[in-house]
Design a protein around this motif. Structure first.
Motif, PDB file in Angstrom:
ATOM      1  N   ARG A  43       0.529  -0.916   0.193  1.00 17.89           N
ATOM      2  CA  ARG A  43       0.294   0.091  -0.331  1.00 17.89           C
ATOM      3  C   ARG A  43       0.993   1.315   0.304  1.00 17.89           C
ATOM      4  NH1 ARG A  43      -4.270  -1.440   4.596  1.00 17.89           N
ATOM      5  NH2 ARG A  43      -6.131  -2.847   2.701  1.00 17.89           N
ATOM      6  N   ILE A  44       0.837   2.265  -0.689  1.00 13.91           N
ATOM      7  CA  ILE A  44       0.871   3.667  -0.753  1.00 13.91           C
ATOM      8  C   ILE A  44       0.099   4.553  -1.079  1.00 13.91           C
ATOM      9  CG2 ILE A  44       0.614   3.350  -3.027  1.00 13.91           C
ATOM     10  CD1 ILE A  44       3.688   5.180  -3.567  1.00 13.91           C
ATOM     11  N   VAL A  45       0.267   5.781   0.278  1.00  8.87           N
ATOM     12  CA  VAL A  45      -0.080   6.816  -0.272  1.00  8.87           C
ATOM     13  C   VAL A  45       0.706   7.920  -0.924  1.00  8.87           C
ATOM     14  CG1 VAL A  45      -0.834   8.680   1.932  1.00  8.87           C
ATOM     15  CG2 VAL A  45      -1.519   6.149   2.844  1.00  8.87           C
ATOM     16  N   PHE A  46      -0.136   9.188  -1.813  1.00 13.64           N
ATOM     17  CA  PHE A  46       0.206   9.898  -1.989  1.00 13.64           C
ATOM     18  C   PHE A  46      -0.437  10.971  -1.359  1.00 13.64           C
ATOM     19  CE2 PHE A  46       0.943   6.585  -5.500  1.00 13.64           C
ATOM     20  CZ  PHE A  46       2.366   7.169  -5.608  1.00 13.64           C
ATOM     21  N   THR A  47       0.290  12.707  -1.120  1.00 14.11           N
ATOM     22  CA  THR A  47      -0.122  13.810  -1.000  1.00 14.11           C
ATOM     23  C   THR A  47       0.620  14.467  -1.435  1.00 14.11           C
ATOM     24  OG1 THR A  47      -0.763  14.755   1.400  1.00 14.11           O
ATOM     25  CG2 THR A  47       1.564  14.102   1.170  1.00 14.11           C
ATOM     26  N   GLY A  48       0.092  15.575  -1.701  1.00 19.40           N
ATOM     27  CA  GLY A  48       0.146  17.103  -2.112  1.00 19.40           C
ATOM     28  C   GLY A  48      -0.636  17.735  -2.872  1.00 19.40           C
ATOM     29  N   GLY A  49      -1.146  18.934  -2.936  1.00 13.83           N
ATOM     30  CA  GLY A  49      -1.670  19.276  -3.039  1.00 13.83           C
ATOM     31  C   GLY A  49      -1.346  21.108  -3.229  1.00 13.83           C
TER      32      GLY A  49
ATOM     33  N   PRO B 122       7.870   5.158   6.559  1.00 10.91           N
ATOM     34  CA  PRO B 122       8.707   6.180   5.891  1.00 10.91           C
ATOM     35  C   PRO B 122       8.050   7.013   4.710  1.00 10.91           C
ATOM     36  CG  PRO B 122       8.122   3.821   5.152  1.00 10.91           C
ATOM     37  CD  PRO B 122       7.097   3.543   5.908  1.00 10.91           C
ATOM     38  N   VAL B 123       8.419   7.919   5.012  1.00  9.76           N
ATOM     39  CA  VAL B 123       8.672   9.250   3.496  1.00  9.76           C
ATOM     40  C   VAL B 123       9.312   9.336   2.602  1.00  9.76           C
ATOM     41  CG1 VAL B 123       7.381  12.235   4.333  1.00  9.76           C
ATOM     42  CG2 VAL B 123       6.343   9.628   5.689  1.00  9.76           C
ATOM     43  N   VAL B 124       8.381   9.741   1.618  1.00 12.75           N
ATOM     44  CA  VAL B 124      10.278  10.225   0.452  1.00 12.75           C
ATOM     45  C   VAL B 124       9.218  11.712   0.159  1.00 12.75           C
ATOM     46  CG1 VAL B 124      10.802   9.931  -1.771  1.00 12.75           C
ATOM     47  CG2 VAL B 124      10.448   8.258  -0.143  1.00 12.75           C
ATOM     48  N   ILE B 125       9.995  12.878   0.128  1.00 10.35           N
ATOM     49  CA  ILE B 125       9.479  13.478  -0.560  1.00 10.35           C
ATOM     50  C   ILE B 125      10.139  13.718  -1.979  1.00 10.35           C
ATOM     51  CG2 ILE B 125       9.612  16.752  -0.155  1.00 10.35           C
ATOM     52  CD1 ILE B 125       9.864  15.487   3.159  1.00 10.35           C
TER      53      ILE B 125
ATOM     54  N   ALA C  89      -3.526   4.633  -2.219  1.00 13.78           N
ATOM     55  CA  ALA C  89      -4.816   6.171  -1.259  1.00 13.78           C
ATOM     56  C   ALA C  89      -3.994   7.195  -1.444  1.00 13.78           C
ATOM     57  CB  ALA C  89      -5.196   6.323   0.044  1.00 13.78           C
ATOM     58  N   TYR C  90      -4.988   8.658  -1.462  1.00 16.40           N
ATOM     59  CA  TYR C  90      -4.522   9.399  -1.534  1.00 16.40           C
ATOM     60  C   TYR C  90      -4.693  10.722  -0.335  1.00 16.40           C
ATOM     61  CZ  TYR C  90      -2.149  14.013  -4.897  1.00 16.40           C
ATOM     62  OH  TYR C  90      -2.114  14.783  -4.586  1.00 16.40           O
ATOM     63  N   ILE C  91      -3.982  11.584   0.095  1.00 17.80           N
ATOM     64  CA  ILE C  91      -4.922  12.122   1.167  1.00 17.80           C
ATOM     65  C   ILE C  91      -4.978  14.368   0.802  1.00 17.80           C
ATOM     66  CG2 ILE C  91      -4.644  13.251   3.688  1.00 17.80           C
ATOM     67  CD1 ILE C  91      -3.760  10.384   4.163  1.00 17.80           C
ATOM     68  N   GLY C  92      -5.249  14.340   0.661  1.00 18.67           N
ATOM     69  CA  GLY C  92      -5.488  15.923  -0.201  1.00 18.67           C
ATOM     70  C   GLY C  92      -6.490  16.494   0.672  1.00 18.67           C
TER      71      GLY C  92
ATOM     72  N   ARG D  58      -2.635   5.159  11.076  1.00 16.05           N
ATOM     73  CA  ARG D  58      -2.668   4.141  11.464  1.00 16.05           C
ATOM     74  C   ARG D  58      -4.109   2.586  10.870  1.00 16.05           C
ATOM     75  NH1 ARG D  58      -4.261   4.871  18.450  1.00 16.05           N
ATOM     76  NH2 ARG D  58      -5.940   5.923  16.990  1.00 16.05           N
ATOM     77  N   ALA D  59      -4.779   3.288  10.817  1.00 13.90           N
ATOM     78  CA  ALA D  59      -6.365   2.265  10.377  1.00 13.90           C
ATOM     79  C   ALA D  59      -5.432   1.692   8.946  1.00 13.90           C
ATOM     80  CB  ALA D  59      -7.636   3.268  10.013  1.00 13.90           C
ATOM     81  N   TRP D  60      -4.774   1.821   7.896  1.00 12.20           N
ATOM     82  CA  TRP D  60      -5.506   1.955   6.608  1.00 12.20           C
ATOM     83  C   TRP D  60      -3.610   0.983   6.704  1.00 12.20           C
ATOM     84  CZ3 TRP D  60      -3.256   3.521   1.696  1.00 12.20           C
ATOM     85  CH2 TRP D  60      -3.861   2.410   0.543  1.00 12.20           C
ATOM     86  N   LYS D  61      -2.354   1.252   7.684  1.00 16.03           N
ATOM     87  CA  LYS D  61      -1.053   0.627   7.432  1.00 16.03           C
ATOM     88  C   LYS D  61      -0.273   0.515   6.145  1.00 16.03           C
ATOM     89  CE  LYS D  61      -1.736  -1.493  11.418  1.00 16.03           C
ATOM     90  NZ  LYS D  61      -3.395  -1.358  11.699  1.00 16.03           N
ATOM     91  N   PRO D  62      -0.136   1.883   5.651  1.00 15.71           N
ATOM     92  CA  PRO D  62       0.749   1.446   3.802  1.00 15.71           C
ATOM     93  C   PRO D  62       1.905   1.838   4.491  1.00 15.71           C
ATOM     94  CG  PRO D  62       0.408   4.281   4.763  1.00 15.71           C
ATOM     95  CD  PRO D  62      -0.348   3.242   5.561  1.00 15.71           C
ATOM     96  N   ASP D  63       2.652   1.057   3.120  1.00 19.78           N
ATOM     97  CA  ASP D  63       4.069   0.339   3.658  1.00 19.78           C
ATOM     98  C   ASP D  63       4.681   1.839   3.370  1.00 19.78           C
ATOM     99  OD1 ASP D  63       4.448  -2.590   3.111  1.00 19.78           O
ATOM    100  OD2 ASP D  63       2.749  -1.335   2.751  1.00 19.78           O
TER     101      ASP D  63
END
Length: 355
Positions: A4-10, A118-121, A34-37, A90-95
């Motif tokens: 699982r991966i989460v993307f963000t940015g906006g 882990p976070v990559v920017i 998933a995308y958090i915006g 915490r609930a979705w637990k992305p990698d």
């Protein structure tokens, strides 16, 4: 179990386009995405239509360098956003989390750090923006577009990858663009774009000098949301508020481009070998990052630059004339440039970091 991966940015399209380039590759590889915006930003418009991507809206606030009464309330919105991001992560637990920047990304990065994820920017501009500068201490790696940017980051975190180009942009059709706009293939096309939010001053000059422009060019004008002028309905002139699916074809048919100097846009034009007149956002309206981007490209022979402070009807036409006269030299320099395959590098870095 699927990765699982989460993307963000906006906040602007520039903080979303790199994510849009990466997302299909992870979906094809079988990852859950998933995308958090923000709840109502442009990122929701661009990403919310992707059926395979789970969109999560959170509260966000702008981090301003100037006085505004919202500076009093926005810290509470940011705090709420951190809690919302933390709870979802915490609930979705992305990698892994990939952040493109913009103010909505800060709560997500902090929420990820609190969950020990882990976070990559990714930083597009030559100098990191405020949101990314706040996020860097909580990131594992920071991918950068300009080689000079590496020296502005902690030695263990900066990774030069170059520009991430959306693959669909490379497959545009000049014939389709001409057909969409009702143009003729026998006259040069000038593409004017002021970014997803538009550029009011550029719009004013283009419209003021439209008749002069139409003498030499057919004009495609991407003017920004709510900035169309319905009174201007002329042959050889086509307006758009904002462009998504049509962009590859519009770029393919463009002979010259007038643009702001956001990193994503100018590197896309470089990849497509489109000579540019860059009119960077002024220092009075920004931190000056677009000016640095434009000067870097000018130094490498990829563009002409006209500062917004010097922009007038006369200087605009003069700069366009110079751009047209120097088109061959600009194209030669662009063709000599060899860009790294940034897309592949970023995908590999994300997968390795997630492991």
């Amino acid at each position: 179990m699927k990765k699982r991966i989460v993307f963000t940015g906006g906040g602007s399209a520039g903080h979303v386009t790199v994510n849009l380039a990466l997302i299909p590759h992870f979906l094809e590889a079988g990852w859950e995405v998933a995308y958090i915006g923000s709840t109502n930003g442009i990122e929701k418009e661009l990403v919310g239509v992707l059926a395979s991507v789970r969109y999560v809206g959170i509260s966000s606030g702008k981090l301003r360098r100037y006085f505004d009464w919202k500076n009093v309330t926005d810290p509470f919105r940011v705090t709420k956003g951190i809690w919302e991001a933390f709870r979802f992560l915490r609930a979705w637990k992305p990698d892994i989390i990939f952040s493109k920047g913009g103010f909505v990304s800060v709560p997500v990065v902090l929420g990820g750090w609190m969950n020990r994820l882990p976070v990559v920017i990714h930083e597009s501009d030559l100098t990191p923006g405020l949101a990314n500068r706040l996020s860097v201490p909580f990131a594992s790696k920071v991918c950068v577009t300009f080689p000079e940017t590496v020296h502005r980051l902690p030695a263990s975190k900066g990774v030069y990858v170059g520009a991430v180009i959306r693959s669909e942009l490379l497959n545009g059709s000049r014939e389709s663009g001409i057909s969409q706009c009702g143009f003729t293939p026998r006259k040069p096309v000038l593409l004017v774009m002021g970014g997803s939010l538009g550029a009011r001053r550029i719009n004013e000059v283009v419209r003021s000098q439209l008749q002069a422009l139409l003498t030499d060019y057919q004009v495609v004008h991407i003017c920004g949301k709510g900035q169309r002028d319905e009174s201007l309905q002329q042959a050889g002139y086509r307006q758009y508020e904002y462009v998504t699916d049509e962009m590859p074809d519009l770029l393919a048919m463009a002979d010259l481009v007038v643009s702001r100097a956001g990193s994503n846009a100018i590197f896309e034009c470089l990849a497509l070998r489109k000579p540019m007149l860059l009119i960077p956002l002024s220092k009075t309206a920004s931190r000056g990052d677009q000016i640095l981007n434009a000067r870097s490209f000018e130094k490498r022979g990829f563009c002409e630059v006209l500062l917004e402070e010097d922009l007038s009807d006369t200087t605009f036409l003069q700069a366009l004339k110079k751009l047209r006269e120097n088109r061959s030299d600009l194209l030669r320099c662009m063709k000599e440039d060899t860009q790294a395959d940034a897309l592949t590098q970023v995908i590999s870095l994300l997968k390795n970091t997630a492991s």
